[in-house]
Design an enzyme around this catalytic site. Structure first.
Site, PDB file in Angstrom:
ATOM      1  CD1 TRP A 134      -2.007  -2.264   1.852  1.00  0.00           C
ATOM      2  CD2 TRP A 134      -2.917  -1.356   0.022  1.00  0.00           C
ATOM      3  NE1 TRP A 134      -2.971  -3.128   1.383  1.00  0.00           N
ATOM      4  CE2 TRP A 134      -3.550  -2.595   0.276  1.00  0.00           C
ATOM      5  CE3 TRP A 134      -3.334  -0.612  -1.086  1.00  0.00           C
ATOM      6  CZ2 TRP A 134      -4.563  -3.102  -0.536  1.00  0.00           C
ATOM      7  CZ3 TRP A 134      -4.350  -1.115  -1.899  1.00  0.00           C
ATOM      8  CH2 TRP A 134      -4.946  -2.342  -1.616  1.00  0.00           C
ATOM      9  CG  ASP A 175      -2.907   4.053   4.327  1.00  0.00           C
ATOM     10  OD1 ASP A 175      -3.913   3.924   5.050  1.00  0.00           O
ATOM     11  OD2 ASP A 175      -2.722   3.381   3.286  1.00  0.00           O
ATOM     12  CE  LYS A 178      -8.083  -2.094   5.231  1.00  0.00           C
ATOM     13  NZ  LYS A 178      -8.201  -3.373   4.586  1.00  0.00           N
TER      14      LYS A 178
HETATM   15  N1  PMP Z   1      -4.085   1.263   2.657  1.00  0.00           N
HETATM   16  C1  PMP Z   1      -4.089   0.157   3.431  1.00  0.00           C
HETATM   17  C2  PMP Z   1      -3.139   0.078   4.581  1.00  0.00           C
HETATM   18  C3  PMP Z   1      -4.967  -0.885   3.131  1.00  0.00           C
HETATM   19  O1  PMP Z   1      -4.967  -1.987   3.881  1.00  0.00           O
HETATM   20  C4  PMP Z   1      -5.860  -0.750   2.040  1.00  0.00           C
HETATM   21  C5  PMP Z   1      -6.884  -1.770   1.687  1.00  0.00           C
HETATM   22  N2  PMP Z   1      -6.882  -2.956   2.158  1.00  0.00           N
HETATM   23  C6  PMP Z   1      -5.799   0.399   1.258  1.00  0.00           C
HETATM   24  C7  PMP Z   1      -4.920   1.397   1.615  1.00  0.00           C
HETATM   25  C8  PMP Z   1      -6.692   0.594   0.077  1.00  0.00           C
HETATM   26  O2  PMP Z   1      -7.956   0.913   0.523  1.00  0.00           O
HETATM   27  P1  PMP Z   1      -9.183   1.126  -0.470  1.00  0.00           P
HETATM   28  O3  PMP Z   1      -9.561  -0.231  -0.954  1.00  0.00           O
HETATM   29  O4  PMP Z   1     -10.200   1.759   0.421  1.00  0.00           O
HETATM   30  O5  PMP Z   1      -8.741   2.007  -1.569  1.00  0.00           O
END
Ligand code: PMP
Length: 362
Positions: free
Chosen positions: A103, A174, A198
């Protein structure tokens, strides 16, 4: 009595049972208005109260001062990967990124579309099992536009236990997979954000907390929907917000308050994680790939020493109500996501099953 089911999904993820029941009870007739909140105008009084309370509760729980704005946006955490550089990059200054997992790497890749974005650290060569101390990172200049981290790496099961700092450089995090899992000092951050699915609620809303003076950096040429100031100026109501997702986040925030806030979340999360990690560390059958100093309280990744047994482990666990234990498709193995809403009993049942499975397959 039927066996309880525990959902270890990484996200969308298990929500507090009390929250699910409350939403069910209010679904068709929202608090006596005669129809559901999902059918109500976002400009009406019922929703205005919901969003105001959600913001107030989040401010109270996390200790967010008035110098920050709280926003409820759409587009998932992934849209923030673009909005951050679009709004917050500064000409002539690099944006610094710690590449601690998939991510963070995606956020860095996106930032490079907009300007000078650089990795100060990459855990890639170690399969993202380690987050080196920030004192060992390279290129940590005080002349940076911002420093970006992903506080919990959902896929690899690593988490920061100290926040990196560069004097005078805004820190952006994030926190999608660990927001509100423990107390933290908001003042150390220029901005933090989280996709809700989450620790906060259902998918569909992304919570952004940004220091107001930082948002002022945004250039007027940024498309309206992608400019933080648009949403700051309109109380997240420039367009139709994700009404129902925000309502669910509001219920989760009230649940956190009732349980005793972040100190209580922290205590429960540490107890759950310790149960699992202690078991793994004392077992001959399992191991955890994440570096112990960087282990996540939220996503516990583990493997069987005999990887051929992993499909059977996942299948048999599922059959007794331990769901979604399969690791992310990019890494394999197993992952137990034990967010705030996962009861301790779920982790106890998992550990019991792990012991039993190891004995049967010794
Ligand atoms: N950042 C992290 C740490 C994640 O775990 C995730 C999704 N699992 C995301 C970003 C992406 O999130 P989204 O699907 O809401 O774009």
């Amino acid at each position: 009595m039927t066996n309880p089911v525990y959902n270890f999904s990484a996200g969308p993820a298990t929500l507090p049972k009390e929250v699910m029941l409350k939403a069910q009870a209010e679904f068709v007739d929202f608090r006596g208005i005669g129809f559901g909140l999902i059918e109500a105008s976002h400009r009406g009084p019922a929703f205005q109260q919901i969003i105001d309370e959600a913001e107030a509760d989040l401010r109270e729980i996390a200790g967010i001062p008035d110098t920050y704005s709280v926003l409820f946006l759409q587009g998932g955490a992934s849209t923030q990967f673009a909005m951050i550089p679009m709004n917050l990059m500064v000409d002539g200054k690099p944006a610094l990124y710690a590449d601690t997992g998939a991510w963070a790497a995606k956020a860095l890749k996106e930032a490079k579309l907009f300007g000078d974005a650089r990795a100060v650290f990459s855990g890639k060569q170690d399969n993202y099992t380690t987050i080196a101390p920030s004192t060992e990172w390279e290129g940590m200049t005080g002349d940076a536009a911002y420093l970006y981290i992903c506080s919990n790496n959902t896929i690899f099961g690593t988490q920061y236990h100290d926040v990196p700092e560069i004097d005078g450089v805004p820190l952006i995090a994030d926190m999608s997979s660990d927001i509100l899992c423990r107390p933290f000092d908001v003042n150390k951050f220029g901005m933090f954000f989280a996709g809700a699915q989450k620790n906060l609620g259902p998918a569909g809303v992304t919570v952004v907390v940004i220091r107001k003076d930082l948002a002022e950096r945004a250039k007027a040429s940024i498309p309206t929907m992608l400019n933080y100031n648009t949403h700051i100026d309109t109380g997240s109501m420039f367009n139709t917000p994700p009404v129902f997702a925000i309502y669910m986040v509001g219920l989760v925030l009230k649940w956190i308050k009732e349980k005793g806030g972040l100190a209580a979340m922290d205590k429960a999360n540490r107890a759950k994680a310790a149960l699992l990690y202690d078991f793994i560390d004392h077992s001959d059958a399992y191991y955890g790939p994440a570096n112990p100093a960087n282990r996540s309280l939220m996503n516990v990744t583990f493997r069987l020493n005999n990887p051929d047994l992993e499909p059977a482990f996942i299948e048999q666990a599922s059959a007794i109500g331990l769901k979604s234990l399969k690791g992310h498709r990019s890494v394999g193995g197993m992952r137990a996501s034990i967010y705030n809403a996962m009861p301790k009993a779920g982790v106890e049942k998992l550990v019991e099953f792990m012991a039993d499975f190891a004995k049967k397959n010794a």
